[in-house]
Design an enzyme around this catalytic site. Structure first.
Site: not given
Length: 72
Positions: A8-11, A18
């Site tokens: 998963v993205s941290t953005a 996500q």
């Protein structure tokens, strides 16, 4: 061996879409014996993925939960 890769993205733009727990659950249901997980933004370097690739042997299989711009 059957490997799973969950990321998963941290953005901020992707966080709400996500769900790492959902990915992990599906990879377990698929029979993955080893699951690698990562929380990184769209960085080019993914340390956990790299570590997994280094231990793969002939005959191993990798399952990626979602292969698109937001999942990998």
């Amino acid at each position: 061996m059957l490997f799973g890769y969950a990321r998963v993205s941290t953005a901020p733009a992707y966080r709400q879409d996500q769900n790492l727990a959902l990915q992990l659950d599906d990879l377990k249901k698929a029979g993955c014996q080893k699951i690698v997980q990562e929380k990184v933004s769209s960085a080019k370097v993914r340390p956990q993925l790299q570590k997994m690739l280094e231990v793969l042997r002939e005959g191993d299989t990798i399952i990626v939960w979602k292969l698109d711009g937001t999942g990998l």
